[in-house]
Design a protein around this motif. Structure first.
Motif, PDB file in Angstrom:
ATOM      1  N   ARG A 143       0.824  -1.216   0.000  1.00 55.29           N
ATOM      2  CA  ARG A 143       0.000   0.000   0.000  1.00 55.29           C
ATOM      3  C   ARG A 143       0.851   1.257   0.000  1.00 55.29           C
ATOM      4  O   ARG A 143       0.537   2.251  -0.689  1.00 55.29           O
ATOM      5  CB  ARG A 143      -0.931  -0.017   1.224  1.00 55.29           C
ATOM      6  CG  ARG A 143      -1.850   1.201   1.327  1.00 55.29           C
ATOM      7  CD  ARG A 143      -2.798   1.261   0.144  1.00 55.29           C
ATOM      8  NE  ARG A 143      -3.655   2.447   0.226  1.00 55.29           N
ATOM      9  CZ  ARG A 143      -3.320   3.657  -0.216  1.00 55.29           C
ATOM     10  NH1 ARG A 143      -2.121   3.857  -0.762  1.00 55.29           N
ATOM     11  NH2 ARG A 143      -4.164   4.668  -0.112  1.00 55.29           N
ATOM     12  N   ILE A 144       1.941   1.256   0.760  1.00 57.55           N
ATOM     13  CA  ILE A 144       2.824   2.421   0.798  1.00 57.55           C
ATOM     14  C   ILE A 144       3.513   2.609  -0.553  1.00 57.55           C
ATOM     15  O   ILE A 144       3.628   3.735  -1.057  1.00 57.55           O
ATOM     16  CB  ILE A 144       3.858   2.276   1.932  1.00 57.55           C
ATOM     17  CG1 ILE A 144       3.151   2.400   3.293  1.00 57.55           C
ATOM     18  CG2 ILE A 144       4.953   3.327   1.807  1.00 57.55           C
ATOM     19  CD1 ILE A 144       4.037   2.130   4.487  1.00 57.55           C
ATOM     20  N   LYS A 145       3.960   1.525  -1.165  1.00 57.60           N
ATOM     21  CA  LYS A 145       4.582   1.629  -2.483  1.00 57.60           C
ATOM     22  C   LYS A 145       3.604   2.212  -3.505  1.00 57.60           C
ATOM     23  O   LYS A 145       3.981   3.003  -4.370  1.00 57.60           O
ATOM     24  CB  LYS A 145       5.072   0.249  -2.947  1.00 57.60           C
ATOM     25  CG  LYS A 145       6.331  -0.232  -2.239  1.00 57.60           C
ATOM     26  CD  LYS A 145       6.775  -1.578  -2.776  1.00 57.60           C
ATOM     27  CE  LYS A 145       8.100  -2.025  -2.167  1.00 57.60           C
ATOM     28  NZ  LYS A 145       8.525  -3.362  -2.673  1.00 57.60           N
ATOM     29  N   ARG A 146       2.344   1.817  -3.395  1.00 57.18           N
ATOM     30  CA  ARG A 146       1.335   2.345  -4.306  1.00 57.18           C
ATOM     31  C   ARG A 146       1.139   3.845  -4.084  1.00 57.18           C
ATOM     32  O   ARG A 146       0.967   4.616  -5.032  1.00 57.18           O
ATOM     33  CB  ARG A 146       0.007   1.621  -4.101  1.00 57.18           C
ATOM     34  CG  ARG A 146      -0.993   1.886  -5.218  1.00 57.18           C
ATOM     35  CD  ARG A 146      -2.238   1.059  -5.018  1.00 57.18           C
ATOM     36  NE  ARG A 146      -3.181   1.745  -4.131  1.00 57.18           N
ATOM     37  CZ  ARG A 146      -4.057   1.126  -3.361  1.00 57.18           C
ATOM     38  NH1 ARG A 146      -4.087  -0.198  -3.302  1.00 57.18           N
ATOM     39  NH2 ARG A 146      -4.892   1.814  -2.623  1.00 57.18           N
ATOM     40  N   ALA A 147       1.205   4.261  -2.817  1.00 59.74           N
ATOM     41  CA  ALA A 147       1.071   5.682  -2.502  1.00 59.74           C
ATOM     42  C   ALA A 147       2.229   6.481  -3.094  1.00 59.74           C
ATOM     43  O   ALA A 147       2.049   7.614  -3.550  1.00 59.74           O
ATOM     44  CB  ALA A 147       1.004   5.881  -0.990  1.00 59.74           C
ATOM     45  N   VAL A 148       3.425   5.904  -3.080  1.00 55.17           N
ATOM     46  CA  VAL A 148       4.581   6.558  -3.692  1.00 55.17           C
ATOM     47  C   VAL A 148       4.384   6.647  -5.205  1.00 55.17           C
ATOM     48  O   VAL A 148       4.595   7.708  -5.817  1.00 55.17           O
ATOM     49  CB  VAL A 148       5.883   5.802  -3.355  1.00 55.17           C
ATOM     50  CG1 VAL A 148       7.055   6.419  -4.106  1.00 55.17           C
ATOM     51  CG2 VAL A 148       6.141   5.815  -1.850  1.00 55.17           C
ATOM     52  N   ASP A 150       1.653   6.680  -6.874  1.00 55.58           N
ATOM     53  CA  ASP A 150       0.536   7.570  -7.215  1.00 55.58           C
ATOM     54  C   ASP A 150       0.819   9.025  -6.890  1.00 55.58           C
ATOM     55  O   ASP A 150      -0.024   9.892  -7.150  1.00 55.58           O
ATOM     56  CB  ASP A 150      -0.731   7.135  -6.455  1.00 55.58           C
ATOM     57  CG  ASP A 150      -1.263   5.791  -6.939  1.00 55.58           C
ATOM     58  OD1 ASP A 150      -0.815   5.322  -8.005  1.00 55.58           O
ATOM     59  OD2 ASP A 150      -2.125   5.218  -6.240  1.00 55.58           O
ATOM     60  N   GLY A 151       1.970   9.315  -6.295  1.00 56.94           N
ATOM     61  CA  GLY A 151       2.309  10.685  -5.946  1.00 56.94           C
ATOM     62  C   GLY A 151       1.720  11.137  -4.624  1.00 56.94           C
ATOM     63  O   GLY A 151       1.817  12.309  -4.249  1.00 56.94           O
ATOM     64  N   GLU A 152       1.124  10.210  -3.896  1.00 49.92           N
ATOM     65  CA  GLU A 152       0.553  10.544  -2.603  1.00 49.92           C
ATOM     66  C   GLU A 152       1.653  10.731  -1.566  1.00 49.92           C
ATOM     67  O   GLU A 152       1.496  11.500  -0.610  1.00 49.92           O
ATOM     68  CB  GLU A 152      -0.404   9.431  -2.174  1.00 49.92           C
ATOM     69  CG  GLU A 152      -1.288   9.780  -1.004  1.00 49.92           C
ATOM     70  CD  GLU A 152      -2.267   8.676  -0.649  1.00 49.92           C
ATOM     71  OE1 GLU A 152      -3.024   8.864   0.323  1.00 49.92           O
ATOM     72  OE2 GLU A 152      -2.263   7.613  -1.315  1.00 49.92           O
ATOM     73  N   LEU A 153       2.766  10.033  -1.751  1.00 50.46           N
ATOM     74  CA  LEU A 153       3.966  10.209  -0.951  1.00 50.46           C
ATOM     75  C   LEU A 153       5.098  10.633  -1.883  1.00 50.46           C
ATOM     76  O   LEU A 153       5.094  10.307  -3.073  1.00 50.46           O
ATOM     77  CB  LEU A 153       4.334   8.905  -0.242  1.00 50.46           C
ATOM     78  CG  LEU A 153       3.344   8.397   0.816  1.00 50.46           C
ATOM     79  CD1 LEU A 153       3.784   7.044   1.349  1.00 50.46           C
ATOM     80  CD2 LEU A 153       3.194   9.390   1.953  1.00 50.46           C
ATOM     81  N   ALA A 154       6.052  11.335  -1.311  1.00 47.52           N
ATOM     82  CA  ALA A 154       7.168  11.836  -2.109  1.00 47.52           C
ATOM     83  C   ALA A 154       7.908  10.693  -2.793  1.00 47.52           C
ATOM     84  O   ALA A 154       8.024   9.587  -2.247  1.00 47.52           O
ATOM     85  CB  ALA A 154       8.130  12.617  -1.217  1.00 47.52           C
ATOM     86  N   ALA A 155       8.433  10.971  -3.974  1.00 47.17           N
ATOM     87  CA  ALA A 155       9.094   9.941  -4.779  1.00 47.17           C
ATOM     88  C   ALA A 155      10.263   9.294  -4.046  1.00 47.17           C
ATOM     89  O   ALA A 155      10.573   8.129  -4.257  1.00 47.17           O
ATOM     90  CB  ALA A 155       9.563  10.539  -6.100  1.00 47.17           C
ATOM     91  N   GLY A 207      -0.695  17.753  -0.384  1.00 44.83           N
ATOM     92  CA  GLY A 207      -0.988  18.202  -1.729  1.00 44.83           C
ATOM     93  C   GLY A 207      -1.855  17.223  -2.480  1.00 44.83           C
ATOM     94  O   GLY A 207      -2.758  17.604  -3.225  1.00 44.83           O
ATOM     95  N   HIS A 208      -1.612  15.928  -2.255  1.00 50.43           N
ATOM     96  CA  HIS A 208      -2.380  14.907  -2.946  1.00 50.43           C
ATOM     97  C   HIS A 208      -3.821  14.918  -2.467  1.00 50.43           C
ATOM     98  O   HIS A 208      -4.762  14.899  -3.257  1.00 50.43           O
ATOM     99  CB  HIS A 208      -1.764  13.531  -2.677  1.00 50.43           C
ATOM    100  CG  HIS A 208      -2.492  12.416  -3.382  1.00 50.43           C
ATOM    101  ND1 HIS A 208      -2.212  12.050  -4.684  1.00 50.43           N
ATOM    102  CD2 HIS A 208      -3.498  11.603  -2.977  1.00 50.43           C
ATOM    103  CE1 HIS A 208      -2.999  11.066  -5.045  1.00 50.43           C
ATOM    104  NE2 HIS A 208      -3.795  10.779  -4.019  1.00 50.43           N
ATOM    105  N   VAL A 209      -4.007  14.973  -1.114  1.00 52.08           N
ATOM    106  CA  VAL A 209      -5.356  14.955  -0.565  1.00 52.08           C
ATOM    107  C   VAL A 209      -6.106  16.213  -0.941  1.00 52.08           C
ATOM    108  O   VAL A 209      -7.275  16.187  -1.296  1.00 52.08           O
ATOM    109  CB  VAL A 209      -5.309  14.801   0.981  1.00 52.08           C
ATOM    110  CG1 VAL A 209      -6.683  14.948   1.576  1.00 52.08           C
ATOM    111  CG2 VAL A 209      -4.708  13.462   1.347  1.00 52.08           C
ATOM    112  N   GLY A 210      -5.408  17.353  -0.900  1.00 51.60           N
ATOM    113  CA  GLY A 210      -6.050  18.602  -1.211  1.00 51.60           C
ATOM    114  C   GLY A 210      -6.521  18.674  -2.648  1.00 51.60           C
ATOM    115  O   GLY A 210      -7.494  19.354  -2.974  1.00 51.60           O
ATOM    116  N   GLY A 211      -5.825  17.967  -3.522  1.00 54.27           N
ATOM    117  CA  GLY A 211      -6.169  18.031  -4.933  1.00 54.27           C
ATOM    118  C   GLY A 211      -7.173  16.999  -5.346  1.00 54.27           C
ATOM    119  O   GLY A 211      -7.582  16.926  -6.494  1.00 54.27           O
ATOM    120  N   SER A 212      -7.579  16.112  -4.383  1.00 54.64           N
ATOM    121  CA  SER A 212      -8.500  15.054  -4.742  1.00 54.64           C
ATOM    122  C   SER A 212      -9.943  15.502  -4.664  1.00 54.64           C
ATOM    123  O   SER A 212     -10.238  16.510  -4.058  1.00 54.64           O
ATOM    124  CB  SER A 212      -8.297  13.858  -3.806  1.00 54.64           C
ATOM    125  OG  SER A 212      -8.521  14.236  -2.475  1.00 54.64           O
TER     126      SER A 212
END
Length: 212
Positions: A143-148, A150-155, A207-212
């Motif tokens: 799940r964390i890798k997917r967040a990375v 998807d840009g939800e976590l920093a690269a 930034g990811h949550v705010g833009g969703s």
């Protein structure tokens, strides 16, 4: 003619029997819990216990699986959340709620109990719990890798290190739950940890949550 079943009383409550047995096993370990102690705690005769569970080992295995599998469910439900911050929150907070269920409905946390230093010929508890942890850790890591991705976590986020951090927090909360630390205190720790993790990850996650 109706033939009444032998070996256990009409009012037998299996869930209650497993709970009462789990309390003894968690506190004393498998070897330290005698069949006599079990029959006294459960209000069953030895023949009734064997009729219901097959053996002391069978009762132990049912107790372990009944209460330990809930932690797998918590992780599975958490990683299905849409945003990673909620994933972390649910892993930590939901686990604390599970660790601190009322004593009349829950035996306490298996993971840090005395049973972990024991073993049986039918169920290798250490191996079982190790598999449980690995399963939970894999689910969280994916799940964390997917967040990375998807840009939800920093690269540059180290997914393995972040997973290890959450797991270390989880284990610490588990240990403290078996030392009579209150639910209030454990929740305060879990929520502070969650805030610190999210603050560290805030630039990308916010930034990811705010833009969703």
């Amino acid at each position: 003619m109706t033939e009444h079943s032998r070996g256990r009383p009409r009012a037998f409550d299996r869930d209650r029997a497993v709970l009462d047995a789990a309390r003894l096993f968690w506190r004393r370990g498998y070897s330290g819990t005698s069949t006599r102690a079990l029959t006294a705690a459960l209000g069953l005769s030895t023949s009734s216990l064997y009729a219901a569970f097959g053996s002391k080992a069978g009762l132990f295995e049912e107790a372990v699986r009944t209460y330990a599998e809930r932690y797998r469910e918590i992780y599975q439900q958490a990683v299905d959340e849409k945003d990673i911050q909620t994933v972390f929150e649910r892993v930590l907070v939901d686990s604390v709620h599970e660790f601190t269920q009322p004593g009349d409905t829950h035996p306490g946390c298996l993971i840090s109990s005395s049973v972990m230093t024991d073993s049986t010929s039918t169920l290798d508890t250490s191996a079982y719990v190790a598999e449980l942890h690995k399963s939970n850790e894999r689910a969280l890591l994916v799940r964390i890798k997917r967040a990375v991705q998807d840009g939800e976590l920093a690269a540059g986020t180290d997914a393995a290190a972040l997973t290890g951090l959450v797991q270390s927090l989880w284990h610490g909360l588990s240990v403290r739950s078996n030392t009579d630390t209150s639910r209030t205190d454990l929740l305060a720790t879990a929520r502070l940890a969650h805030q610190l993790i999210c603050r560290q990850l805030a630039p990308a996650a916010a930034g990811h949550v705010g833009g969703s």
